[in-house]
Motif scaffolding. Structure first.
Motif, PDB file in Angstrom:
ATOM      1  N   VAL A 245       1.425  -4.136 -18.051  1.00 51.01           N
ATOM      2  CA  VAL A 245       2.368  -4.663 -18.923  1.00 51.01           C
ATOM      3  C   VAL A 245       2.032  -5.859 -19.516  1.00 51.01           C
ATOM      4  N   ALA A 246       3.381  -6.134 -20.466  1.00 54.30           N
ATOM      5  CA  ALA A 246       2.969  -7.566 -21.324  1.00 54.30           C
ATOM      6  C   ALA A 246       3.973  -8.361 -20.736  1.00 54.30           C
ATOM      7  N   HIS A 247       5.019  -8.679 -21.567  1.00 54.44           N
ATOM      8  CA  HIS A 247       6.067  -9.469 -21.297  1.00 54.44           C
ATOM      9  C   HIS A 247       6.900  -9.497 -19.887  1.00 54.44           C
ATOM     10  N   ASP A 248       6.964  -8.078 -19.486  1.00 52.64           N
ATOM     11  CA  ASP A 248       7.372  -7.894 -18.131  1.00 52.64           C
ATOM     12  C   ASP A 248       6.695  -8.217 -16.944  1.00 52.64           C
ATOM     13  N   ASN A 249       5.289  -9.043 -17.312  1.00 52.94           N
ATOM     14  CA  ASN A 249       4.859  -9.606 -15.968  1.00 52.94           C
ATOM     15  C   ASN A 249       5.685 -10.660 -15.504  1.00 52.94           C
ATOM     16  N   ASN A 250       6.527 -11.022 -16.201  1.00 52.11           N
ATOM     17  CA  ASN A 250       7.322 -12.354 -15.753  1.00 52.11           C
ATOM     18  C   ASN A 250       8.776 -11.621 -15.259  1.00 52.11           C
ATOM     19  N   ARG A 251       8.903 -10.131 -14.736  1.00 53.56           N
ATOM     20  CA  ARG A 251      10.037  -9.395 -14.369  1.00 53.56           C
ATOM     21  C   ARG A 251       9.722  -8.887 -13.111  1.00 53.56           C
ATOM     22  N   ASP A 252       8.445  -9.473 -12.293  1.00 55.72           N
ATOM     23  CA  ASP A 252       7.864  -8.535 -11.406  1.00 55.72           C
ATOM     24  C   ASP A 252       8.183  -9.183 -10.040  1.00 55.72           C
ATOM     25  N   ALA A 253       8.899 -10.430  -9.975  1.00 55.13           N
ATOM     26  CA  ALA A 253       8.870 -11.156  -8.709  1.00 55.13           C
ATOM     27  C   ALA A 253       9.486 -10.596  -7.734  1.00 55.13           C
ATOM     28  N   MET A 254      10.536  -9.528  -8.121  1.00 52.99           N
ATOM     29  CA  MET A 254      10.794  -8.649  -6.926  1.00 52.99           C
ATOM     30  C   MET A 254       9.871  -7.809  -6.237  1.00 52.99           C
ATOM     31  N   LEU A 255       9.239  -6.686  -6.999  1.00 53.72           N
ATOM     32  CA  LEU A 255       8.675  -5.874  -6.548  1.00 53.72           C
ATOM     33  C   LEU A 255       7.289  -5.971  -6.317  1.00 53.72           C
ATOM     34  N   ALA A 256       6.679  -7.155  -6.748  1.00 55.78           N
ATOM     35  CA  ALA A 256       5.417  -7.794  -6.602  1.00 55.78           C
ATOM     36  C   ALA A 256       4.313  -6.608  -6.810  1.00 55.78           C
ATOM     37  N   SER A 257       4.327  -5.803  -7.727  1.00 57.29           N
ATOM     38  CA  SER A 257       3.727  -4.610  -8.168  1.00 57.29           C
ATOM     39  C   SER A 257       2.312  -4.947  -8.697  1.00 57.29           C
ATOM     40  N   ARG A 449      12.939  10.709   3.597  1.00 59.47           N
ATOM     41  CA  ARG A 449      11.712  10.277   2.559  1.00 59.47           C
ATOM     42  C   ARG A 449      11.291   9.099   3.014  1.00 59.47           C
ATOM     43  N   ARG A 450      10.367   9.432   3.894  1.00 60.36           N
ATOM     44  CA  ARG A 450       9.342   8.424   4.670  1.00 60.36           C
ATOM     45  C   ARG A 450       8.395   7.694   3.506  1.00 60.36           C
ATOM     46  N   SER A 451       8.048   8.408   2.720  1.00 60.64           N
ATOM     47  CA  SER A 451       7.060   7.925   1.495  1.00 60.64           C
ATOM     48  C   SER A 451       7.772   6.797   0.788  1.00 60.64           C
ATOM     49  N   ALA A 452       9.014   6.995   0.411  1.00 57.96           N
ATOM     50  CA  ALA A 452       9.754   5.897  -0.294  1.00 57.96           C
ATOM     51  C   ALA A 452      10.151   4.759   0.654  1.00 57.96           C
ATOM     52  N   GLN A 453      10.457   4.962   1.916  1.00 59.28           N
ATOM     53  CA  GLN A 453      10.900   4.070   2.761  1.00 59.28           C
ATOM     54  C   GLN A 453       9.728   3.275   3.091  1.00 59.28           C
ATOM     55  N   GLN A 454       8.294   3.793   3.099  1.00 52.41           N
ATOM     56  CA  GLN A 454       7.225   3.124   3.355  1.00 52.41           C
ATOM     57  C   GLN A 454       6.843   2.340   2.172  1.00 52.41           C
ATOM     58  N   LYS A 455       7.103   2.525   1.109  1.00 54.80           N
ATOM     59  CA  LYS A 455       7.063   1.795  -0.085  1.00 54.80           C
ATOM     60  C   LYS A 455       7.826   0.566  -0.030  1.00 54.80           C
ATOM     61  N   LEU A 456       9.166   0.874   0.455  1.00 57.54           N
ATOM     62  CA  LEU A 456      10.025  -0.398   0.516  1.00 57.54           C
ATOM     63  C   LEU A 456       9.456  -1.376   1.406  1.00 57.54           C
ATOM     64  N   LEU A 457       9.052  -0.863   2.580  1.00 58.96           N
ATOM     65  CA  LEU A 457       8.531  -1.666   3.710  1.00 58.96           C
ATOM     66  C   LEU A 457       7.461  -2.575   3.268  1.00 58.96           C
ATOM     67  N   GLU A 458       6.562  -1.826   2.342  1.00 53.23           N
ATOM     68  CA  GLU A 458       5.456  -2.551   1.628  1.00 53.23           C
ATOM     69  C   GLU A 458       6.000  -3.647   0.716  1.00 53.23           C
ATOM     70  N   VAL A 459       6.942  -3.678  -0.050  1.00 55.73           N
ATOM     71  CA  VAL A 459       7.575  -4.740  -0.787  1.00 55.73           C
ATOM     72  C   VAL A 459       7.956  -5.723  -0.062  1.00 55.73           C
ATOM     73  N   LEU A 460       8.628  -5.385   1.040  1.00 57.40           N
ATOM     74  CA  LEU A 460       9.107  -6.662   2.043  1.00 57.40           C
ATOM     75  C   LEU A 460       7.970  -7.296   2.654  1.00 57.40           C
ATOM     76  N   HIS A 461       6.908  -6.639   2.860  1.00 59.03           N
ATOM     77  CA  HIS A 461       5.800  -7.259   3.360  1.00 59.03           C
ATOM     78  C   HIS A 461       5.053  -8.274   2.436  1.00 59.03           C
ATOM     79  N   ARG A 462       5.073  -7.827   1.119  1.00 54.76           N
ATOM     80  CA  ARG A 462       4.467  -8.508   0.065  1.00 54.76           C
ATOM     81  C   ARG A 462       5.091  -9.878  -0.196  1.00 54.76           C
ATOM     82  N   GLN A 463       6.388  -9.650   0.350  1.00 51.61           N
ATOM     83  CA  GLN A 463       7.511 -11.056   0.093  1.00 51.61           C
ATOM     84  C   GLN A 463       7.577 -11.822   1.455  1.00 51.61           C
ATOM     85  N   LYS A 464       6.903 -11.411   2.398  1.00 50.98           N
ATOM     86  CA  LYS A 464       6.619 -12.221   3.590  1.00 50.98           C
ATOM     87  C   LYS A 464       7.968 -12.292   4.172  1.00 50.98           C
TER      88      LYS A 464
END
Length: 986
Positions: A245-257, A449-464
């Motif tokens: 991505v371009a300008h949206d790299n400054n919109r990634d602080a929630m997902l930390a993707s 929906r364990r796979s989606a749940q797992q992805k959300l847990l990973e987001v929280l983990h990235r956010q400490k």
């Protein structure tokens, strides 16, 4: 004598007029320190007007041992006609480290393309020698639980500690001033002996990441070098910044993707910093948007709002007193969304800050003519920029360094206060569960929906954020939402329903709000409401983002304090692999609308996998259509499926259900050369899912007359700003060709895709080739503006864009539900679910190519004047009258059926098997809003959100929503992956 006294008085007054002001004295250089005269002369030479500099940056102290930036650059920072390579920037910082005990360089991670990111620490030798001990003290302030929330112990730690001020630069690659600016800033902080800088060094650890978007910076230098080699030519825009991505790299602080976001989060939290100050350049001359405009984010500590005001207005006051024109704060930037990089600090108990300075998108010195909105005087900009100005990169460096030095000066003078606030914010985050709630959030262990749940847990983990698991089942009370005071249902007169209860099984995930980083979890998991009556009528970005809704998981906000008393254990990482259940050689993989089913299919290339074409049961277990069945599988298959979060069941025999063989579709992602920003999120989604694809451009399609021979599915993601004309015609063909390809001059271009000239578009031939692709049985998937292109180009007969009326919506989350038209696209979806709508696009379908026109329906036909009441039929006074045929009653997402007369000899009538179908429609008005801003919901309610259009043997799938947006719309991904897997059976 009188004349003599008057003359003496005049001289005294003149002397007083030229006496140094207290501010000038405070920022005065050390008179004993040598200065680099040549460097100062170059600064003056490149500064286009003396008023665009201050006493802080009009000189450079000399050093016998520490190299100035000129040693690396060949000229001073901000010199015209050059941009340094990443290696030059990094080598310089490492030379500072090698020659000054006041500088240390740390590697903090790599980009998607493998380029290093660094952080540079600058402080007195004594502080750097004490870094580890200081970091441990800050860690205790960051997590008050470590010292029992004891204010007295905290006070002692504060006295012994120094704060960390983290500066990040160059996240937006076309903004070119910051790398050289922070190079010189670092030199000043390390070498200058001015008293105020000595105070900064002794009271603050300054941490600098000079280039955040490292991949994009190298490409920007390529473009600039091409421009310098072709000064009279039109240069190509920077089409690719980062890998995705371009300008949206400054919109990634929630997902930390993105890697850059994760690296900054790790650095900020690892150092337990107090400030994250992000440097940008797009506003003349310096906009400190720390203060911003309303509405402010609803989840931040009120202390932070005070710090924003304190720091922002002080910065403006100081710089204005130093004589810089065009410095202001407040502006129109709302501080609602937490998606910006700087907001990592705001949601982790620190202070978020951001500068916008003025830049030319390169190092050329150019005359700039501002828009009236940029130079007009307002209450918050009483000292506006000049309407016409000769601007240089050195001007930019003067402004950004002067601002940063004054900010560091103020922060160092009040460092103990800001550390006390840091402690208080951290402590209040821990006591949040009791002070303001909620107690926490629960993700139920029995969520299919364990796979989606797992992805959300990973987001929280990235956010400490800390996540726990319940030791045993727990029942809590759930307070229901308050009703409207005028609700007819409220017969008792109470404004609140009685609470209900819910029992969560053992193993459910708990995100407690009595933890140091409770605010980041709360802001991500809670819902948002932007009032249509809010004074801010121009939201700066998305207004709704609640991740539980976007991920489509079972997430519950719990206010019952019993949650905090339940026995639970900390979640360990990495997450354990889910194991297969049952016994037998056959594997059945449930489809709860999980995109990871496609991941498994492509990962298991050699496996024979069937797909169920309808729902079925085995014992007491229900399986949705789209579930996968592998006739022969082994433990490796089970482990791979388990890691993906899929539920695997073993069986001895095939279930009694109709199936078909599931192949490996050949997928392409098509992009334009107009903008690659939004489609980049689609590329990332497929890469993360492990779905292989060929990356093609509209120019490739224009040259390929048999796309069907190569591909089964073509994804044409949103462009972000476009029109059908631009997609087809491309950019204007005036002037020179604009190449995007690898060369000796541009070694970093053309690695993702390349062309000799970005200007040509799809062209008429490309449109014809896409039509042939679909007619021959291919699937074209479009979204938002590319869906409009498909409609405009005749790829989606019978589909049009629905009228919005007075709808107001801005990056909001809304509910949608499947229609009566069954399709593999919506397999796995049951109840209504959440989708993302940027501006409220919707479709209207018709059984005729040109639309329904004036075909009357029961909803829009009113009876004429005549006998009876409004619901009666008029009865003409004559013999032989018969009742007229009943007019069709259709829903907003449905096509109007034609009667025999309307269909008779109708050359625009679409054959029944070729008519478009709405597969997903928006919810009713009262149920539509999930998160964000929505007004006049009737303009969107019940209209078609996803349409399957037919053309020949193939299909065009049109999304009015964006199903793959900013790595957040996980709940919508399966509609795309379902379509890919079932392209030949839609």
């Amino acid at each position: 004598m009188q004349r003599l006294l008057v003359s003496i008085a005049a001289l005294v007054c003149a002397a007083n007029l030229h006496a140094a002001s207290p501010l000038e004295t405070h920022f005065a250089a050390d008179p004993k320190q040598k200065v680099d005269a040549w460097y100062g002369e170059q600064i003056a030479r490149y500064t286009t007007d003396p008023s665009f500099n201050t006493q802080l940056t009009d000189y450079l102290p000399a050093s016998d041992t520490v190299p100035t930036p000129a040693k690396a650059l060949g000229d001073v920072s901000g010199a015209p006609n050059m941009l340094p390579r990443l290696k030059t920037v990094y080598d310089y910082f490492r030379s500072l480290e090698a020659n000054s005990p006041r500088v240390k360089v740390y590697s903090i991670g790599k980009s998607e393309e493998g380029r290093e990111m660094i952080a540079v620490a600058i402080a007195d030798e004594k502080l750097l020698a004490d870094l580890d001990a200081n970091r441990e003290r800050l860690a205790q302030l960051a997590d008050p639980r470590k010292i029992g929330l004891d204010d007295e112990r905290a006070a002692k730690l504060i006295e012994q500690s120094v704060p960390v001020y983290y500066i990040t630069a160059t996240i937006h690659s076309p903004e070119t001033g910051s790398p050289t600016s922070v190079m010189e800033l670092a030199y000043r902080l390390a070498v200058d002996d001015a008293p105020y800088i000595q105070a900064i060094r002794s009271k603050v650890i300054t941490l600098i990441t000079p280039v955040v978007e490292t991949d994009g910076w190298e490409r920007k230098v390529d473009i600039y070098n091409w421009h310098r080699a072709h000064p009279e030519a039109q240069q190509p825009p920077l089409l690719y910044w980062g890998h995705y991505v371009a300008h949206d790299n400054n919109r990634d602080a929630m997902l930390a993707s993105l890697a850059l976001t994760r690296n900054v989060i790790n650095t900020y939290t690892g150092w337990h910093a107090q400030v994250l100050h992000d440097m940008h350049e797009s506003v003349p001359f310096l906009y400190d948007n720390t203060v911003g405009a309303g509405p402010y984010n609803a989840w931040v500590d009120p202390l932070l709002v005070g710090e924003w005001q304190q720091l922002g207005w002080n910065n403006v006051d100081t710089l204005t007193r130093l004589g810089l024109p065009g410095v202001f704060t407040h502006g129109e930037f709302d501080t609602w969304s937490p998606g910006y990089l700087m907001f990592i600090a705001a949601t982790h108990n620190g202070i978020s800050r951001l500068y916008e300075t003025f830049g030319n998108g390169g190092a050329d010195t150019e005359e700039r003519i501002l828009d009236p909105s940029e130079y007009e005087r307002t209450w918050y900009r009483p000292n506006p920029p000049r309407a016409r100005v000769m601007w240089s990169q050195r001007n930019n460096n003067n402004y950004s360094q002067s601002a940063m030095l004054t900010a560091l000066d103020y922060f160092s003078s009040n460092s103990q206060q800001f550390l006390r606030n840091f402690w208080l914010k951290s402590k209040r985050s821990v006591t949040k569960a009791a002070d303001s709630g909620p107690a926490g959030y629960v993700l139920s262990a029995d969520d299919p929906r364990r796979s989606a749940q797992q992805k959300l847990l990973e987001v929280l983990h990235r956010q400490k954020a800390e996540v726990m698991r319940l030791d045993s089942a727990l029942t809590v009370q759930l307070a229901q939402a308050k009703k409207n005071a005028h609700s007819d249902d409220d017969k008792e007169g109470s404004k609140e329903n009685k609470p209900t209860t819910r029992t969560f099984p053992a193993g459910s995930y708990v995100v407690r709000m009595d933890q140091p980083y409770s605010r980041i979890a709360d802001v991500l998991l809670d819902r948002q409401y932007w009032s249509p009556d809010d004074p801010q009528k121009h939201p700066y970005d998305d207004t709704g983002w609640s991740l539980g809704d976007q991920f489509g998981v079972d997430l519950v906000r719990v206010t019952d304090a019993a949650l905090l008393k339940a026995p639970m254990q900390a979640l360990t990482w990495p997450l354990p692999t889910h194991t297969a259940e049952g016994s037998g050689a056959i594997r059945i993989i449930a489809n709860p609308a999980a995109a990871e089913l496609a991941s498994l299919r492509f990962a298991e290339k050699g496996a024979s996998i069937d797909i169920a074409t309808r729902s079925f049961t085995i014992g007491d277990r229900e399986f949705a259509a789209g579930s996968l069945i592998a006739r022969r599988a082994d433990s490796a298959f089970d482990e791979r499926a388990g890691k993906l979060g899929l539920r695997v069941f073993k069986a001895d025999s095939m279930p009694d259900v109709t199936t078909r063989k599931l192949g490996l579709p050949r997928v392409a992602i098509m992009h334009t050369w107009l903008n690659t920003q939004t489609e980049g999120w689609w590329r990332m989604a497929l890469d993360n899912l492990g779905i292989p694809f060929t990356y093609i451009s509209t120019q490739d399609v224009a040259r390929s007359d048999n796309l069907r021979k190569r591909f089964d599915v073509i994804l044409f993601g949103p462009i972000g700003y476009s029109s059908t004309q631009l997609i087809v015609d491309g950019l204007p063909m005036y002037g020179n060709a604009m190449p995007w390809k690898k060369s000796a001059l541009t070694p970093n271009l053309g690695l993702i895709d390349s062309t000799d000239d970005i200007r040509p578009g799809l062209g008429g031939s490309g449109v014809d080739h896409l039509k042939r692709f679909v007619r021959d049985g291919g699937l074209l998937i479009t979204s938002e503006d590319t869906a409009k292109f498909a409609i405009d180009s005749g790829l989606a007969p019978g589909v049009s864009i629905a009228d919005k009326g007075k709808l107001v919506i801005n990056g909001s989350l809304v509910r949608a539900q499947t229609t009566e038209s069954e399709s593999p696209v919506t397999w796995g979806y049951g109840a209504a679910f959440t989708v993302y709508s940027e501006k409220g696009m919707a479709f209207k379908v018709s059984n005729q190519i040109l639309g329904d026109g004036r075909i009357p329906t029961a909803d829009d036909s009113n009876r004429p004047t005549g006998r009876g009441g409004p619901d009666d039929i008029d009865l003409p006074q004559g013999a032989g009258y018969v009742d007229p045929p009943e007019l069709p009653s259709v829903k907003p997402w449905q096509a109007v059926p034609l009667n025999a007369e309307q269909a008779r000899n109708n050359i625009f009538l679409i054959p029944e098997g070729q008519r478009p179908r709405a597969l997903l429609r928006f919810a009713d008005s009262g149920d539509l809003l999930v998160s964000g801003l929505l007004d006049n919901a009737g303009g969107l309610a019940r209209k078609a959100a996803v349409v399957d259009a037919r053309l020949g043997k193939g299909h065009v799938l049109l999304f009015a929503i964006n199903p793959m947006w900013r790595a957040a719309t996980i709940g919508s991904y399966p509609m795309v992956t379902n379509a890919i897997l079932n392209f030949d059976s839609l």
